[in-house]
Every structure is written in C-alpha cells, then in structure tokens.
Design an enzyme around this catalytic site. Structure first.
Site, mmCIF file in Angstrom:
data_model
loop_
_atom_site.group_PDB
_atom_site.id
_atom_site.type_symbol
_atom_site.label_atom_id
_atom_site.label_comp_id
_atom_site.label_asym_id
_atom_site.label_seq_id
_atom_site.Cartn_x
_atom_site.Cartn_y
_atom_site.Cartn_z
ATOM 1 N N CYS A 23 -49.431 -110.670 -20.268
ATOM 2 C CA CYS A 23 -48.156 -111.280 -20.584
ATOM 3 C C CYS A 23 -48.167 -111.673 -22.053
ATOM 4 O O CYS A 23 -48.301 -112.839 -22.402
ATOM 5 C CB CYS A 23 -47.993 -112.501 -19.694
ATOM 6 S SG CYS A 23 -46.301 -112.879 -19.422
ATOM 7 N N TYR A 39 -68.577 -103.465 -28.288
ATOM 8 C CA TYR A 39 -67.645 -104.569 -28.530
ATOM 9 C C TYR A 39 -66.362 -104.471 -27.693
ATOM 10 O O TYR A 39 -65.285 -104.836 -28.146
ATOM 11 C CB TYR A 39 -67.314 -104.684 -30.029
ATOM 12 C CG TYR A 39 -68.556 -104.848 -30.886
ATOM 13 C CD1 TYR A 39 -69.322 -106.001 -30.779
ATOM 14 C CD2 TYR A 39 -68.983 -103.844 -31.753
ATOM 15 C CE1 TYR A 39 -70.472 -106.163 -31.536
ATOM 16 C CE2 TYR A 39 -70.131 -103.994 -32.513
ATOM 17 C CZ TYR A 39 -70.878 -105.159 -32.400
ATOM 18 O OH TYR A 39 -72.017 -105.303 -33.137
ATOM 19 N N TYR A 63 -58.549 -106.175 -34.967
ATOM 20 C CA TYR A 63 -58.888 -105.422 -36.195
ATOM 21 C C TYR A 63 -58.019 -104.203 -36.431
ATOM 22 O O TYR A 63 -58.320 -103.394 -37.301
ATOM 23 C CB TYR A 63 -60.342 -104.924 -36.149
ATOM 24 C CG TYR A 63 -61.347 -105.833 -35.510
ATOM 25 C CD1 TYR A 63 -61.690 -107.048 -36.096
ATOM 26 C CD2 TYR A 63 -61.986 -105.470 -34.328
ATOM 27 C CE1 TYR A 63 -62.633 -107.868 -35.507
ATOM 28 C CE2 TYR A 63 -62.931 -106.286 -33.736
ATOM 29 C CZ TYR A 63 -63.244 -107.487 -34.333
ATOM 30 O OH TYR A 63 -64.178 -108.301 -33.749
ATOM 31 N N PRO A 71 -79.176 -101.705 -35.293
ATOM 32 C CA PRO A 71 -77.940 -101.014 -34.928
ATOM 33 C C PRO A 71 -77.424 -101.465 -33.561
ATOM 34 O O PRO A 71 -78.208 -101.649 -32.626
ATOM 35 C CB PRO A 71 -78.362 -99.535 -34.875
ATOM 36 C CG PRO A 71 -79.832 -99.572 -34.608
ATOM 37 C CD PRO A 71 -80.360 -100.850 -35.203
ATOM 38 N N GLY A 72 -76.153 -101.677 -33.462
ATOM 39 C CA GLY A 72 -75.550 -102.028 -32.171
ATOM 40 C C GLY A 72 -74.512 -100.979 -31.829
ATOM 41 O O GLY A 72 -74.715 -100.109 -30.987
ATOM 42 N N ARG A 73 -73.391 -101.028 -32.578
ATOM 43 C CA ARG A 73 -72.273 -100.120 -32.351
ATOM 44 C C ARG A 73 -72.721 -98.652 -32.315
ATOM 45 O O ARG A 73 -72.283 -97.886 -31.463
ATOM 46 C CB ARG A 73 -71.263 -100.308 -33.494
ATOM 47 C CG ARG A 73 -69.958 -99.583 -33.294
ATOM 48 C CD ARG A 73 -69.158 -99.560 -34.615
ATOM 49 N NE ARG A 73 -69.075 -100.853 -35.239
ATOM 50 C CZ ARG A 73 -68.070 -101.722 -35.063
ATOM 51 N NH1 ARG A 73 -67.073 -101.422 -34.277
ATOM 52 N NH2 ARG A 73 -68.073 -102.872 -35.694
ATOM 53 N N GLY A 93 -74.830 -102.297 -38.731
ATOM 54 C CA GLY A 93 -73.554 -102.103 -39.397
ATOM 55 C C GLY A 93 -73.137 -100.668 -39.647
ATOM 56 O O GLY A 93 -72.126 -100.421 -40.300
HETATM 57 N N1 LLP Z 1 -77.237 -107.646 -36.793
HETATM 58 C C1 LLP Z 1 -76.475 -108.726 -37.025
HETATM 59 C C2 LLP Z 1 -77.080 -109.917 -37.572
HETATM 60 C C3 LLP Z 1 -75.111 -108.698 -36.736
HETATM 61 O O1 LLP Z 1 -74.374 -109.767 -36.979
HETATM 62 C C4 LLP Z 1 -74.542 -107.529 -36.173
HETATM 63 C C5 LLP Z 1 -73.126 -107.485 -35.830
HETATM 64 C C6 LLP Z 1 -75.380 -106.430 -35.941
HETATM 65 C C7 LLP Z 1 -76.715 -106.515 -36.279
HETATM 66 C C8 LLP Z 1 -74.884 -105.147 -35.334
HETATM 67 O O2 LLP Z 1 -73.914 -104.526 -36.102
HETATM 68 P P1 LLP Z 1 -73.410 -103.078 -35.668
HETATM 69 O O3 LLP Z 1 -74.530 -102.096 -35.886
HETATM 70 O O4 LLP Z 1 -73.018 -103.140 -34.257
HETATM 71 O O5 LLP Z 1 -72.254 -102.818 -36.564
HETATM 72 N N2 LLP Z 1 -66.777 -107.463 -32.951
HETATM 73 C C9 LLP Z 1 -66.759 -106.593 -34.113
HETATM 74 C C10 LLP Z 1 -68.141 -106.368 -34.662
HETATM 75 C C11 LLP Z 1 -68.857 -107.643 -35.005
HETATM 76 C C12 LLP Z 1 -70.247 -107.378 -35.473
HETATM 77 C C13 LLP Z 1 -71.025 -108.643 -35.501
HETATM 78 N N3 LLP Z 1 -72.377 -108.482 -35.922
HETATM 79 C C14 LLP Z 1 -66.076 -105.276 -33.746
HETATM 80 O O6 LLP Z 1 -65.644 -105.143 -32.616
HETATM 81 O O7 LLP Z 1 -65.947 -104.394 -34.595
#
Ligand code: LLP
Length: 432
Positions: free
Chosen positions: A362, A391, A335, A292-294, A249
C-alpha cells in the site's frame, strides 16, 4: 544474452536457472520465491580463492560478506569452499555459529557494535573484530580484560577515496560514518591507542570504499594509500602490521549493458599495487583479506513472482503488478537499481512491452522497476527479476505484514528449500 551464465532458456522457451525450469520452480515452491544456483555461487567463491592463491601465493583469505545474503545454508557453502565470513551483527554471527561455521574464520564488523555484541564475539572466539571508533576500542579492551581474553582486531580506516557509486553505498570518503579518517590524524591516533592497550592485539587494518564499483582505479588507490599508511605506522611506532583487509565492493551485472571488471583482472592489478608499494616503501606484503558479498551471490540469484493485474493507463504507462514488491526487494526504491525482467514462460519471445513492475504494498513507490522492457505478460504468468541474489532477502521486511518469501537452491537438476516461506503465524509470533 542474460546477465549471468547460470541463466538460460530451455526447449519449452522457459527461463532456466542452473538448468532448472523457473516456471516449474514457481509451481513447486510458490511465489514470490528467491532462487539460487549453487554451482554459480561455488564458482564465484573459487574464482576469488584462486585469485588469492595466484596473486599472493595463498597468503590471504576470502571472506564472504554475509550481509549480501545470510542464512545457514549459505554459511555452510562458504565453509565448504574454504571461505571465511564477514558478519556485521550479533544476528549474522549467531546464524554463522548455528550453521557450524568455524569462529576463527569469522570477522566481526559494524560501526556501532553493542556491548552485548562485543561480548558475544569475544565469547565465540571470532577471528578478528574490526574496530570502528575509539569508544569501541576502549570497550574491546575492557571487555576482553574482564574475560581474561585478548581481542584480536583490525581497525577500520577511511582511506579518503571517493568511489563512483550510489551515495548510500559509498563508504571510503571522509564524510562517512564508518571508521577512522586518515587525513585528520585520527587513524594514527587509533593505531597508537590500540598498540598501547594490554588486552588488544592489533593484527592490521581494514578499508572498504563502497559497493557496486565498476572501476579498478579506486581499489588500486585504496591499496596504495593503505600501504603508505603501513609504512608510516612502521616509521612512527616500529610496528609492522601483519594483515590488510581490502574490503569488498566489486560490481556485478544487473543489465546486459553493465560491464564490470573481470574479478581476476581486479585482483591482479590490486595485487600489483600492493606489492609495488610494499617494495617501494620497505613494508612486508601483509596477509590479504577481501570481502566480496554481492559478486558471490548477486547474479547467482533471481526472484520469481506471479503476475496479478496488468493495468494500462493510456498515454501514461502500463503497470504489471506482482505478488511481492518492496518487502522482498527494496533496492529500486532505495537506489533506483536497474534490473532485467523476463517473463519466465515466454523467455524466447521479444520484449515488446515497456512496463512498470509494481508490488502489492500500500505505497505508490512500491516499484521493482520502471519502464522496463518485458515480454507481453498476462495475469498468472511467472515473472523473473534477475540478479537479485544479493541484498534482497537480506534487506527484506514485513511491511504490510506480508510474509517474507521462501528461498531455494538449485543444483544438478534438483531444487531444495533453504529458507522456508514465512507464515501468518510467524508474523504474529512475537506479538503479545
Ligand atoms: N565489507 C564491508 C565492510 C562492507 O561494508 C560491505 C558492504 C562489503 C564488504 C561487501 O560489499 P559487496 O562486495 O557486497 O559490494 N545494500 C546495498 C549494499 C550495501 C553494502 C554494504 N557493505 C545494496 O543493496 O546495493
């Protein structure tokens, strides 16, 4: 100057990614194109890994949240960097396994895993399955029993924390579809149930409070609340849980004005919260996981488009239409996510046009950005949208039967294709 260190401008005034000229990238691979800087991804992965080493003496694991950008090459890079993987569907699991990712370092999430997915995860021997609800706990126990296996699990807990981010990407508050609530006693009930099941081994708990969060305090608070719960569990059941997964997050820069907390800072203060609360409550510091993902891929990636028409409606606005749109980046529609826009071939020029960047679908709402400053663009120019590494590809669709773009990885002055561009043939291959 730009939202990420891996982005710069070369002697021709062209935008570069990892030192590679993005105008050349567009020419060589076509547009729309997702482009990533491998070095930046690896740097981010190493920074997180280092933070686990420094703050927990290496007693933890970084899991890359693959939902941010999942493909085989990304799984290989994560494996190479010693990361684990957070997967959230049978499809992500399949991708990871087919890239040779070690199953024991895969953590399987999801709020509504199907019976088939539970079976696939158990058969693959994933490291942990994160159970979301009672139905799933029961299914895990019985499926594992039938297979003569033990399901190693974490329980997903809603710590009751309201992170300040977009409504759709908040998850830690009580009104969320994810996990067991603490306030209602549901979480303790789930812990007791999990401990009582013969085919389940409860390793610990998980929480994730939301995404694109810029503040430290919600993370510190989540750590505190979770450790307090570990203490309560110890008191009530005698069980000392070994692992704590604090989720992901961490916010990234989409605009120059964004000021995310430096990740080492975040790690340091959350670790302090974990350790202080453990010491105060007589709980051992658990093995720590973060997801971490994003923040691993987001600003390491950008999207390149070719400008089609430029339409100025006097007194209203200027539409710059590109050859992609909501199909490859639905985040503005979903968003209202802000993005920095750069005309790749004029990156040194002043941004003296305020434009709405529109896609080719479209659909009137098919916009990438509204009222964005950009250089004076013309049809045929390459337009870059920055910080699209997370994402975007993973949320892409084929709306209007537009093929999904290719993705390339740039490293040491060369670029390689990591995801092929979809073809018309791909679009109809499942049609009967
Ligand atoms: N762990 C869990 C359980 C999660 O649900 C998520 C994200 C992460 C880790 C990774 O979070 P990050 O570090 O990437 O913030 N589609 C949305 C974001 C949805 C996130 C869902 N879960 C966007 O485009 O902003």
């Amino acid at each position: 100057m730009f939202v990420s260190d891996c982005i710069s401008v070369n002697e021709n005034g062209h935008l570069t990614l990892g030192g590679y000229d993005t105008v050349s990238l567009a020419r060589e691979f076509g547009t729309p194109l997702y482009a990533y800087d491998e070095e930046q991804i690896r740097k981010n992965a190493r920074a997180y890994k280092k933070s686990i080493d420094e703050n927990y003496g290496g007693n933890g694991l970084v899991l890359y949240a693959s939902k941010a950008f999942c493909c085989k090459e990304m799984c290989r890079i994560c494996n190479d960097e010693g990361l684990g993987l957070d997967v959230v569907s049978g499809g992500e699991l399949y991708t990871a396994l087919s890239a040779g990712f070690p199953a024991e370092k895969i953590y399987f999430h999801g709020n509504n895993k199907t019976a088939a997915e539970i079976s696939e995860a158990l058969d693959a021997g994933v490291g942990r399955i994160i159970a979301d609800n009672i139905t799933e706990l029961e299914m895990l126990n019985s499926t594992a029993g039938k297979k003569g296996r033990t399901a190693n699990i974490l329980l997903r807990i809603k710590p009751g924390i309201d992170a300040h981010t977009h409504d759709f990407i908040r998850t830690g508050q009580i009104d969320s579809k994810f996990g067991f609530a603490l306030e209602t006693g549901e979480a303790m009930q789930a812990v007791k149930l999990a401990l009582s099941y013969p085919n389940i081994s409860l390793a610990g708990l998980h929480c994730h409070i939301g995404s694109q969060i810029f503040e430290l305090s919600p993370f510190e608070l989540a750590a505190k609340v979770m450790i307090e719960f570990y203490a309560e569990i110890k008191k009530e059941t005698g069980a000392e849980l070994d692992e704590l997964d604090l989720g992901g997050g961490f916010g990234i820069k989409y605009l120059d004005s964004d000021e995310p907390v430096a990740y080492p800072e975040y790690m340091k203060s959350v670790a302090a919260a974990v350790k202080e609360n453990c010491a105060a409550l007589g709980v051992k510091v658990p093995f720590i996981l973060i997801e971490p993902g994003r923040s691993i891929v987001g600003s390491a990636g950008l999207t390149l488009y070719t400008v089609g028409s430029v339409k100025t409606i006097p007194g209203v606005r200027t539409y710059v239409s590109v050859d992609g749109g909501m199909g490859d980046n639905p985040r503005y529609i979903l968003y209202q996510s802000p993005y920095e826009i750069v005309c790749a071939g004029k990156a040194n020029e002043k941004k003296d046009l305020i434009a709405t960047i529109a896609g080719k679908c479209c659909e009137s709402g098919d916009l990438i950005q509204e009222n964005a400053p950009v250089q004076k663009v013309q049809p045929g120019d390459t337009l870059a949208v920055l910080s699209t590494g997370a994402y975007n590809y993973s949320m892409a669709s084929n709306y209007n039967r537009i093929p999904r773009p290719a993705a390339v990885m740039v490293r040491d002055g060369s670029a390689r294709l990591i995801i092929k561009r979809e073809t018309y043939e791909n679009l109809i291959e499942n049609d009967i």
